[in-house]
Write a protein that holds these residues in place. Structure first.
Motif, mmCIF file in Angstrom:
data_model
loop_
_atom_site.group_PDB
_atom_site.id
_atom_site.type_symbol
_atom_site.label_atom_id
_atom_site.label_comp_id
_atom_site.label_asym_id
_atom_site.label_seq_id
_atom_site.Cartn_x
_atom_site.Cartn_y
_atom_site.Cartn_z
ATOM 1 N N UNK A 1 0.795 -1.225 0.000
ATOM 2 C CA UNK A 1 0.000 0.000 0.000
ATOM 3 C C UNK A 1 0.832 1.283 0.000
ATOM 4 N N UNK A 2 2.133 1.172 0.170
ATOM 5 C CA UNK A 2 2.960 2.367 0.267
ATOM 6 C C UNK A 2 2.765 3.345 -0.892
ATOM 7 N N UNK A 3 2.802 2.885 -2.163
ATOM 8 C CA UNK A 3 2.653 3.852 -3.253
ATOM 9 C C UNK A 3 1.301 4.570 -3.231
ATOM 10 N N UNK A 4 0.250 3.834 -2.896
ATOM 11 C CA UNK A 4 -1.088 4.436 -2.879
ATOM 12 C C UNK A 4 -1.217 5.433 -1.746
ATOM 13 N N UNK A 5 -0.693 5.087 -0.565
ATOM 14 C CA UNK A 5 -0.776 5.991 0.580
ATOM 15 C C UNK A 5 0.008 7.277 0.328
ATOM 16 N N UNK A 6 1.167 7.162 -0.316
ATOM 17 C CA UNK A 6 1.992 8.343 -0.560
ATOM 18 C C UNK A 6 1.424 9.225 -1.668
ATOM 19 N N UNK A 7 0.678 8.618 -2.611
ATOM 20 C CA UNK A 7 0.219 9.346 -3.790
ATOM 21 C C UNK A 7 -1.056 10.137 -3.551
ATOM 22 N N UNK A 8 -1.935 9.638 -2.680
ATOM 23 C CA UNK A 8 -3.260 10.231 -2.545
ATOM 24 C C UNK A 8 -3.440 10.956 -1.217
ATOM 25 N N UNK A 9 -3.971 12.169 -1.272
ATOM 26 C CA UNK A 9 -4.324 12.921 -0.069
ATOM 27 C C UNK A 9 -5.831 12.912 0.152
ATOM 28 N N UNK A 10 -6.537 12.083 -0.623
ATOM 29 C CA UNK A 10 -8.001 12.015 -0.549
ATOM 30 C C UNK A 10 -8.422 10.770 0.232
ATOM 31 N N UNK A 11 -9.697 10.403 0.116
ATOM 32 C CA UNK A 11 -10.209 9.219 0.781
ATOM 33 C C UNK A 11 -10.076 7.951 -0.046
ATOM 34 N N UNK A 12 -9.440 8.035 -1.212
ATOM 35 C CA UNK A 12 -9.313 6.867 -2.093
ATOM 36 C C UNK A 12 -8.584 5.692 -1.423
ATOM 37 N N UNK A 13 -7.426 5.927 -0.748
ATOM 38 C CA UNK A 13 -6.765 4.778 -0.105
ATOM 39 C C UNK A 13 -7.652 4.067 0.912
ATOM 40 N N UNK A 14 -8.354 4.818 1.751
ATOM 41 C CA UNK A 14 -9.219 4.197 2.754
ATOM 42 C C UNK A 14 -10.337 3.415 2.085
ATOM 43 N N UNK A 15 -10.911 3.952 1.017
ATOM 44 C CA UNK A 15 -11.992 3.260 0.306
ATOM 45 C C UNK A 15 -11.504 1.932 -0.277
ATOM 46 N N UNK A 16 -10.331 1.948 -0.875
ATOM 47 C CA UNK A 16 -9.776 0.722 -1.451
ATOM 48 C C UNK A 16 -9.486 -0.315 -0.365
ATOM 49 N N UNK A 17 -8.934 0.147 0.751
ATOM 50 C CA UNK A 17 -8.609 -0.747 1.869
ATOM 51 C C UNK A 17 -9.875 -1.377 2.432
ATOM 52 N N UNK A 18 -10.899 -0.591 2.647
ATOM 53 C CA UNK A 18 -12.153 -1.112 3.202
ATOM 54 C C UNK A 18 -12.792 -2.139 2.264
ATOM 55 N N UNK A 19 -12.709 -1.901 0.975
ATOM 56 C CA UNK A 19 -13.273 -2.855 0.012
ATOM 57 C C UNK A 19 -12.568 -4.208 0.104
ATOM 58 N N UNK A 20 -11.245 -4.179 0.258
ATOM 59 C CA UNK A 20 -10.494 -5.432 0.376
ATOM 60 C C UNK A 20 -10.814 -6.149 1.689
ATOM 61 N N UNK A 21 -10.956 -5.398 2.780
ATOM 62 C CA UNK A 21 -11.311 -6.014 4.061
ATOM 63 C C UNK A 21 -12.679 -6.687 3.957
ATOM 64 N N UNK A 22 -13.612 -6.016 3.281
ATOM 65 C CA UNK A 22 -14.955 -6.583 3.104
ATOM 66 C C UNK A 22 -14.892 -7.893 2.315
ATOM 67 N N UNK A 23 -14.108 -7.910 1.253
ATOM 68 C CA UNK A 23 -13.965 -9.121 0.446
ATOM 69 C C UNK A 23 -13.383 -10.254 1.280
#
Length: 396
Positions: A266-288
């Motif tokens: 997740x390092x590249x995604x966390x460093x690249x985005x200052x929005x809620x996109x990383x959290x949304x992607x993470x939550x989707x994977x946890x749900x799966x």
């Protein structure tokens, strides 16, 4: 601060071991010991879930105390105090089977653990100040690898021990967890002392733009509601499916190993985005990961579930910590991280007991896992709408 500058990765390792105690051991080792305790004490799923809800209630109190004290006491002091007292609580959990005793120490483990866990994020935010990429990695390692190490250790040792000595050996499991926590204290306390972050006077910090952070806050609440169900009831569900102690251990070790390497994913995604996109992607994977074992029963499904869930679950705190660092000035970090911790703490109180009730009513704890997955997906959708704050004083 000289040691922190000369040996930043050693300092990070010490802080991560603190997270191992206050996060993995204090919150999630219970999921491995739960089947033995539930069988030995003839608990319902609701009663079993109650003890993690009690832990979460204590976490709320600890998070609120931290939010109040972060402007009056050094984060280093709060981290050290919380770590030592959490270790004591883990040792005490194995000394008495009475539900009131268990409830009391689960509450205290949550309370003290929250003080140390939330201030760990404040401390590590001070590492690699001149390198946002290294800082993002450090934050991810703190929550990801720090949490994963504890699950690997507990997963490798506890199922086999409980299977060999029987369900009545559950007190020995808690004492063993506490003893390992004691061995981590020297390095963790040394690391915290190297990062003497000055007391953050709240009166000098600008007010948080709470209205503009609502989507991120709601997404994090969804994380609190949903993630804890899997870690609380996974072993109990596998036991109901007649899984062997060896396979339960293998799934938890795989889960923990994936948590350990999740920062690299997740390092590249966390460093690249200052929005809620990383959290949304993470939550989707946890749900799966939460839904897979129920929707597609079988050993392969459980292994895939452990990988997907493990690669994502501890990155949610990293996502909100990075969001804070990228969007707010340094003097607001402690206040913002404490606020996120309170929101998360309130949400996670409902998960274990609610899932336990659903499991009792449906006579299948797998139904609780599906409900948790749905809540996580709702949180993901909301978090996706979070925009960067673009504050002129924020440090990128």
């Amino acid at each position: 601060m000289k040691a922190a500058q000369a040996h930043p990765w050693m300092v990070l390792a010490g802080l991560a071991l603190g997270v191992t105690v206050t996060n993995s051991f204090a919150r999630f080792a219970y999921g491995l010991i739960l089947p033995a305790m539930k069988s030995e004490m003839a608990w319902t799923y609701a009663q079993a879930g109650w003890l993690n809800t009690a832990n979460a209630l204590g976490y709320i109190v600890g998070a609120v105390i931290t939010m109040l004290f972060i402007g009056r006491r050094s984060p280093t002091l709060l981290f050290a105090f919380g770590l030592i007292t959490t270790t004591i609580a883990l040792l005490a959990t194995g000394l008495n089977a009475a539900l009131w005793w268990q409830t009391m120490w689960r509450i205290l483990a949550g309370l003290f653990g929250a003080m140390s866990f939330s201030t760990a994020g404040v401390l590590v935010a001070g590492l690699f100040k001149d390198s946002p990429r290294h800082n993002a990695l450090a934050i991810a390692i703190l929550f990801g690898t720090g949490g994963g190490v504890g699950i690997v250790l507990a997963g490798a040792a506890l199922p086999g021990m409980l299977d060999h000595y029987g369900n009545s050996s559950w007190p020995m499991a808690w004492v063993a967890v506490g003893a390992v926590s004691v061995s981590f204290l020297p390095l963790s306390l040394w690391a915290a002392a190297q990062l003497s972050v000055p007391v953050q006077i709240q009166s000098k910090a600008p007010a948080l733009p709470i209205r503009r952070m609502l989507a991120q806050m709601a997404g994090y609440a969804g994380f609190g509601l949903g993630y804890i169900v899997y870690l609380t009831f996974l072993s109990a569900w596998m036991t109901e499916q007649s899984a062997s102690a060896g396979f339960i251990s293998a799934v938890w070790v795989l889960l923990g190993l994936c948590i350990c390497i999740s920062p690299l994913v997740w390092r590249p995604i966390l460093a690249r985005h200052a929005s809620g996109v990383p959290l949304a992607m993470i939550l989707s994977c946890i749900a799966l990961g939460s839904a897979l074992p129920v929707l597609w029963p079988g050993s392969l499904s459980l292994l895939i579930s452990a990988v997907v869930f493990g690669l994502s679950v501890f990155m949610a705190p990293s996502a909100v910590t990075n969001f804070t660092r990228q969007n707010l000035p340094p003097e607001s970090w402690g206040q913002a991280i404490s606020l996120f911790t309170v929101i998360f703490a309130v949400a996670q109180t409902l998960g274990p007991y609610g899932a336990g009730l659903v499991g009792d009513l449906s006579h299948n704890i797998g139904t609780g896992l599906l409900v948790a997955a749905a809540l996580l997906l709702i949180g993901a959708v909301i978090a996706w709408t979070q925009k960067p704050l673009h504050l002129p004083t924020a440090k990128s």
